[in-house]
Design an enzyme around this catalytic site. Sequence first.
Site, PDB file in Angstrom:
ATOM      1  CG  ASP A 176      -1.664  -1.322   1.366  1.00  0.00           C
ATOM      2  OD1 ASP A 176      -2.394  -1.701   0.446  1.00  0.00           O
ATOM      3  OD2 ASP A 176      -1.490  -1.990   2.404  1.00  0.00           O
ATOM      4  CG  HIS A 204      -3.301  -5.134   3.522  1.00  0.00           C
ATOM      5  ND1 HIS A 204      -2.887  -4.278   2.529  1.00  0.00           N
ATOM      6  CD2 HIS A 204      -3.531  -6.323   2.914  1.00  0.00           C
ATOM      7  CE1 HIS A 204      -2.858  -4.923   1.378  1.00  0.00           C
ATOM      8  NE2 HIS A 204      -3.244  -6.164   1.585  1.00  0.00           N
TER       9      HIS A 204
END
Length: 350
Positions: A176, A204
């Site tokens: 990410d 996440h």
Amino acid sequence: MLTLLTAMYLVVRTASAQAEPIRVLVTGAAGQIAYSLLYSIAKGDVFGKDQPIILVLLDITPMLPVLDGVVMELQDCALPLLRDVIPTDKVEVGFKDLDAAILVGSMPRKEGMERKDLLKANVAIFKTQGEALEKYAKKTVKVLVVGNPANTNCLIASKSAPSIPKENFSCLTRLDHNRARSQVAMRVGVSSDNVKNVIIWGNHSSTQYPDVHHAIVNHHGKEMAAFDAVNDESWLKGDFISTVQLRGAAVIKARKLSSAMSAAKAICDHMRDIWFGTPDGEWVSMGVYSSGNSYGVADDLMYSFPVKIKNKTWKVVDGLTINDFSRGKMDATATELVDERDTALTFLGA
């Protein structure tokens, strides 16, 4: 000159020959992420160009024939640092004397599966793996959890290995983090290495908060705040965030498979930074144990923070100013993690 170069080459070769191999476990080793990952580990991109490696490949019994093929390919690469490859379906073999464990394998969500059913299946997997770490691995082992839901799986593994420090466990939000850097870089028109100190806060999942309020962009040799370099606040607070949050789903929709190449690169980045530390003046994002943090995040979560790493030890970057916009996003992803944790813990003793 030739003599000097030859001598330098021999020094490197001698150092790698004399260094003790480290044992590195990859679970889900017959899967597509591992297929993109193993070569980089085995050729020295993660643990160093003079560090011999023993790769331990763990997967479920039906995947052992596939693992045999992976072993043959690794052998055929003729990599000088790769001392041995051990395929197995047994935890007592897979987790023995580990220096590093990369836990990629997990139960994927299947059509019609409720989230609590997914959590229950993964609690069982990561409880077993945590217990195996406790029983067989070195107490200094560094554990990276990749399999989703990564944050909560990581927490369950850590709770199941009570004699291994919580600080030795982390989960992957580097993918990410890399996605956020890349989006800003493309928007500004620079390479991604000219963007630093983005932050992924929280889970996440689609509630994660990609934050660039403290990010720096090197734009034509001049360092400037990311908000100034992008010069589009509505994009940074809107489409940028949703693009990073939903990027995994977008890859699946386009490719019909989940992220593999980019996930493997992020795993390498994450583990290399644990081994060698972060550059001066920079931080990276990692899901780490939240207890004692200075940002008001609930204790006893694996929550993604900005961290600096030195001597294989991470430290959360303290003192960053958090505005109301960021606070709301950070709290929302923490709320999801608390709910995940509490649901998972009801299964832990089952």
